[in-house]
Write a protein that holds these residues in place. Structure first.
Motif, short mmCIF file in Angstrom:
data_model
loop_
_atom_site.label_atom_id
_atom_site.label_comp_id
_atom_site.label_asym_id
_atom_site.label_seq_id
_atom_site.Cartn_x
_atom_site.Cartn_y
_atom_site.Cartn_z
N GLU A 47 16.21 -12.11 -64.42
CA GLU A 47 15.69 -12.62 -63.16
C GLU A 47 15.92 -14.12 -63.08
OE1 GLU A 47 11.87 -10.53 -61.91
OE2 GLU A 47 11.90 -10.28 -64.05
N SER A 48 15.69 -14.70 -61.90
CA SER A 48 15.94 -16.13 -61.78
C SER A 48 15.03 -16.89 -62.74
CB SER A 48 15.76 -16.64 -60.36
OG SER A 48 14.97 -15.80 -59.60
N HIS B 46 22.30 -11.19 -61.42
CA HIS B 46 21.02 -10.49 -61.44
C HIS B 46 21.18 -9.11 -60.81
CE1 HIS B 46 20.93 -12.64 -57.53
NE2 HIS B 46 20.54 -11.46 -57.13
N TYR C 135 11.20 -4.01 -70.86
CA TYR C 135 11.63 -4.84 -69.73
C TYR C 135 12.91 -4.27 -69.12
CZ TYR C 135 13.27 -8.76 -66.95
OH TYR C 135 13.72 -9.52 -65.93
N ALA D 282 12.06 -1.31 -67.01
CA ALA D 282 11.45 -1.68 -65.73
C ALA D 282 12.50 -2.23 -64.77
CB ALA D 282 10.36 -2.71 -65.96
N LEU D 283 13.40 -3.04 -65.32
CA LEU D 283 14.44 -3.67 -64.50
C LEU D 283 15.33 -2.60 -63.88
CD1 LEU D 283 14.94 -6.68 -64.11
CD2 LEU D 283 16.64 -6.59 -65.90
N ALA E 243 13.69 -0.65 -61.14
CA ALA E 243 13.39 -1.41 -59.92
C ALA E 243 14.55 -1.44 -58.95
CB ALA E 243 12.98 -2.84 -60.28
N ILE E 244 15.73 -0.97 -59.38
CA ILE E 244 16.87 -0.94 -58.45
C ILE E 244 16.58 0.10 -57.38
CG2 ILE E 244 19.35 -0.60 -58.24
CD1 ILE E 244 19.50 -0.86 -61.29
N LYS F 97 9.15 5.24 -60.63
CA LYS F 97 9.33 3.81 -60.84
C LYS F 97 8.32 3.22 -61.82
CE LYS F 97 11.41 1.26 -57.23
NZ LYS F 97 11.29 0.75 -55.88
N ARG G 116 6.32 0.11 -62.55
CA ARG G 116 5.98 -1.09 -61.79
C ARG G 116 5.53 -2.21 -62.72
NH1 ARG G 116 5.24 2.94 -58.21
NH2 ARG G 116 6.29 2.48 -56.28
N LEU G 117 6.12 -3.36 -62.51
CA LEU G 117 5.72 -4.52 -63.30
C LEU G 117 4.73 -5.32 -62.50
CD1 LEU G 117 8.87 -6.08 -64.92
CD2 LEU G 117 7.08 -4.75 -65.96
N SER G 118 3.62 -5.64 -63.09
CA SER G 118 2.70 -6.51 -62.38
C SER G 118 2.99 -7.94 -62.78
CB SER G 118 1.27 -6.14 -62.73
OG SER G 118 1.13 -6.21 -64.12
N GLY G 119 2.54 -8.87 -61.98
CA GLY G 119 2.68 -10.28 -62.31
C GLY G 119 4.11 -10.77 -62.19
N GLU G 120 4.29 -12.05 -62.52
CA GLU G 120 5.60 -12.65 -62.41
C GLU G 120 6.00 -13.29 -63.73
OE1 GLU G 120 6.16 -15.00 -58.98
OE2 GLU G 120 4.92 -13.71 -57.75
N ARG H 27 3.25 -8.86 -69.32
CA ARG H 27 3.59 -7.93 -68.25
C ARG H 27 3.90 -6.53 -68.79
NH1 ARG H 27 8.31 -10.43 -64.80
NH2 ARG H 27 7.58 -9.14 -63.10
N ASP I 157 14.08 -11.55 -56.73
CA ASP I 157 14.56 -10.77 -57.87
C ASP I 157 14.17 -9.30 -57.75
OD1 ASP I 157 15.86 -12.62 -59.52
OD2 ASP I 157 13.92 -13.53 -59.95
N GLN J 244 7.93 -5.16 -55.90
CA GLN J 244 6.52 -5.44 -55.60
C GLN J 244 6.29 -5.68 -54.11
OE1 GLN J 244 5.27 -8.85 -57.88
NE2 GLN J 244 5.44 -7.81 -59.84
#
Lengths: 325, 346
Positions: free
Chosen positions: A44-45, A208, A245, A248-249, A252-253, A266, A268-272, A288, B192, B198
């Motif tokens: 991710e960025s 990404h 990770y 999850a990645l 998320a697509i 899916k 789901r990842l919470s938080g950033e 996370r 992202d 989310q």
């Protein structure tokens, strides 16, 4: 490993930030790229993938670690040696709008590297620039135009021609498609793949966009907050991800199929992503992560060998794999 | 026309043109559609196909004299003609009844105002709240969009937040007055993947909770598949195909829709294969278009395609397509659907 072109060992790149803190943009990253192959780096960025690419070709000085290019450490090179390395390793930048000088013609942009690295005459350089433009799917007509006259896709082709002009062996492609329209993205990726086949180029492809990385890469490295969390062949990483990770990645697509039932499955990842200035003490993904235990919060996981050509940095990858979650 | 009165939003023959030095750019050419309460309609297409301009025209956000909504266009919202509204009525409409989330949360928030103030602004203007009540409501809105520590965040500036947070603040502003229609213009393009997931989930939940109709503008078919009820595929300022999600993904009939579906890279595919690309570029919108706009790039182009504009053929109550291939005398061609593409296996 005979044909290993690029080898990175424990590379670190820290930036000082206000308040005498350090930002660990790249933290103990190791990988190898074999000749003629592509390593895709996804994350991710802010995960340090761009910094990693830039440090690799010497745009940033490293903090510590080793970068071996064809067996030679290139981080301490100076003068002529350094110039020679720069000719062999080139870069394609993310933003085709800001990476081309608006006051130079396309011919000047593409031929600039030749002026530095070769003894060709002005006319010969012009000729080479025209050849490279043809190779990337543009015509001679573009030679005397300026960047603002071109579309995003055309500009990115010019960026590729500029990198190709000095006949490099290795190209760092830093998000070369993320600023482009979907239909143009596919054209640029096709072009990169074709050039690789024709010229035996080696790529570090930073992006990404997971599906594009899967498409273009032989090997894939997943990066999170400055460190690699998983490394393996594209098929390995995408079909049987080990790190939570990565799982999850991939999930998320968005799936372009309304009946796939993908939404329900899916993860789901919470938080950033936390700040790389004050990363959590243990595993960086722990806050996370659904599988995080005490050890994860306390101790950084080791970069473990996980089968043929695979590495993962997770305390619990074996458990997770056995339980099949 | 009894049914027409029931639609929440109805657009007929919308034409938008821009006056530039090079000439008149006809960005939207005769677009008609409707939107019902609580449903989600997606505009899909490449950049420059007119999807954003269409959505901006709905709120009359296009500035005259450069942009002009041409004579004969009609936009009716709850039976009221948007094109005839005066400044005062428009001000009440924007933000309160129709609101918008923009693509880039970095540039669409005011950097000199706290996030709380930006939400309060809408509340005080449209709902006549005083400062204290608006602040309370702003905190409640931040909680609604799942921002942790809302009490603290309300006094922070946009630069103190991450991209995902900022997009949540944008959504909070847009939903503050409980609008009937929410226009989301590429709401996740700048984010992202994990954050995108989310935000989409949040939008989906809020849509159900608040029963808001959503217009989703995007080029990402993956996002559309799980989010929209109906899809409108746009090309060169026109709607070339419309239908429910299933009709578009399973029974698409327009070669351009096929091309869009084919160009989505699938994870299971073999690597380093040539990716499908659509040849050529969209037509110049300054030039008049007398024939099918897609003809020059179409694999199945017939002589008629270069002569006459196809009319919409209705395949079901919801599914319509503008293509000469639908003519009974046209050759039968095998299209492309996600069924055949098959995301499984591998």
């Amino acid at each position: 490993m005979a044909d290993c072109l690029v080898e990175v060992r424990d590379l670190c790149k820290y930036f000082p930030v206000a308040g005498k803190k350090t930002l660990k943009a790249v933290d103990h990253v190791s990988f190898t790229i074999e000749k003629g192959q592509t390593l895709g780096i996804v994350g991710e960025s802010g995960c340090g993938k761009t910094t990693c690419g830039r440090t690799l070709i010497g745009l940033y000085p490293k903090t510590s670690g080793e970068i071996l290019f064809a067996g030679q450490d290139v981080t301490e090179l100076a003068g002529k040696e350094r110039l020679r390395f720069k000719k062999r390793a080139q870069m394609i930048f993310q933003d085709p709008y800001s990476s081309l000088d608006p006051r130079m013609t396309i011919a000047e942009i593409v031929a600039e590297g030749l002026q530095v690295h070769t003894n060709l005459s002005r006319k010969e350089r012009q000729e080479r620039a025209a050849e490279e433009l043809l190779a990337v799917g543009l015509t001679r007509d573009y030679l005397n135009r300026f960047a603002h006259e071109l579309s995003g896709g055309q500009r990115q082709r010019v960026g590729i021609a500029r990198a190709l002009a000095v006949e490099p062996e290795f190209i760092v492609c830093d998000e070369p498609i993320s600023a482009l329209d979907v239909s143009i993205q596919a054209q640029i990726v096709n072009l990169l793949i074709r050039l690789q086949k024709e010229r035996g180029l080696t790529y570090l492809f930073i992006s990404h966009d997971l599906s594009m990385v899967r498409h273009i890469s032989d090997y894939v490295g997943i990066m999170y907050l400055g460190a690699l969390v998983e490394y393996g062949t594209g098929a390995q990483v995408f079909s049987e991800a080990l790190h939570p990770y990565t799982k999850a990645l991939i999930s998320a697509i968005p799936d372009p199929d309304p009946d796939s039932g993908h939404e329900e499955k899916k993860i789901r990842l919470s938080g950033e992503v936390p700040s790389p200035v004050d990363p959590p003490p243990g595993c960086r993904f722990a806050p996370r992560c659904a599988f995080a235990c005490e050890a994860c919060h306390a101790q950084m996981p080791a970069w473990e060998h996980a089968g043929e050509g695979r590495y993962v940095a997770c305390h619990r990858w074996k458990e997770i794999k056995e339980k099949g979650v | 026309m009894t049914q027409a009165d029931e639609h929440l939003l109805e657009v007929e023959h919308l034409r938008v043109s821009f006056h530039t030095y090079a000439g008149e750019v006809k960005a939207v050419r005769d677009v008609s559609f409707f939107l019902d309460e609580g449903e989600t309609l997606a505009f899909v297409g490449e950049s420059g196909c007119g999807k954003s301009v269409t959505s901006k025209a709905l709120m009359r956000l296009l500035k005259p004299p450069v942009a002009r909504i041409d004579e004969g266009s009609r936009i009716s919202f709850c039976g009221e003609d948007v094109l005839r509204m005066d400044k005062k009525r428009l001000r009440a409409l924007r933000g309160a009844e129709i609101s918008m989330i923009f693509q880039d949360p970095m540039t669409s928030l005011n950097p000199t105002m706290t996030c709380g103030k930006q939400i309060m602004e809408t509340l005080m203007l449209h709902r006549g709240m005083d400062k204290a009540a608006a602040r309370k409501e702003a905190i409640r809105m931040l909680e609604t969009v799942r921002i942790p520590d809302a009490e603290k965040r309300v006094d922070q500036y946009p630069h103190q937040m991450s991209g995902g947070m900022r997009q949540r603040v944008m959504i909070a502003i847009a939903l503050a007055c409980n609008p009937k229609i929410l226009i989301a213009d590429e709401p996740t393009t700048a984010l992202d993947v994990t954050i995108q997931a989310q935000i989409l989930e949040l939008l989906q939940n809020l849509r159900e909770e608040l029963h808001t109709a959503v217009i989703l503008v995007t080029h990402d078919l993956g996002v559309v598949a799980n989010f929209a009820d109906r899809i409108q595929v746009m090309y060169a300022g026109q709607i070339v195909e419309r239908g429910t999600v299933r009709e578009i993904f399973r029974e698409a009939k327009h070669p351009y829709t096929w091309a869009l579906l084919r160009s989505v890279p699938k994870l299971a595919k073999e690597t380093k294969q040539e990716l499908y690309t659509l040849k050529g570029t969209p037509p110049d919108l300054i030039l008049p278009l007398a024939h099918c706009p897609f003809a020059a790039r179409c694999e199945y182009c017939m002589p008629i395609c270069r002569e006459r504009m196809p009319e919409e053929t209705s395949l079901s109550g919801t599914h319509g397509v503008c293509c000469h291939l639908q003519h009974p005398m046209a050759p039968k061609v095998e299209g492309f659907t996600t069924m055949q593409g098959g995301s499984a296996g591998g």
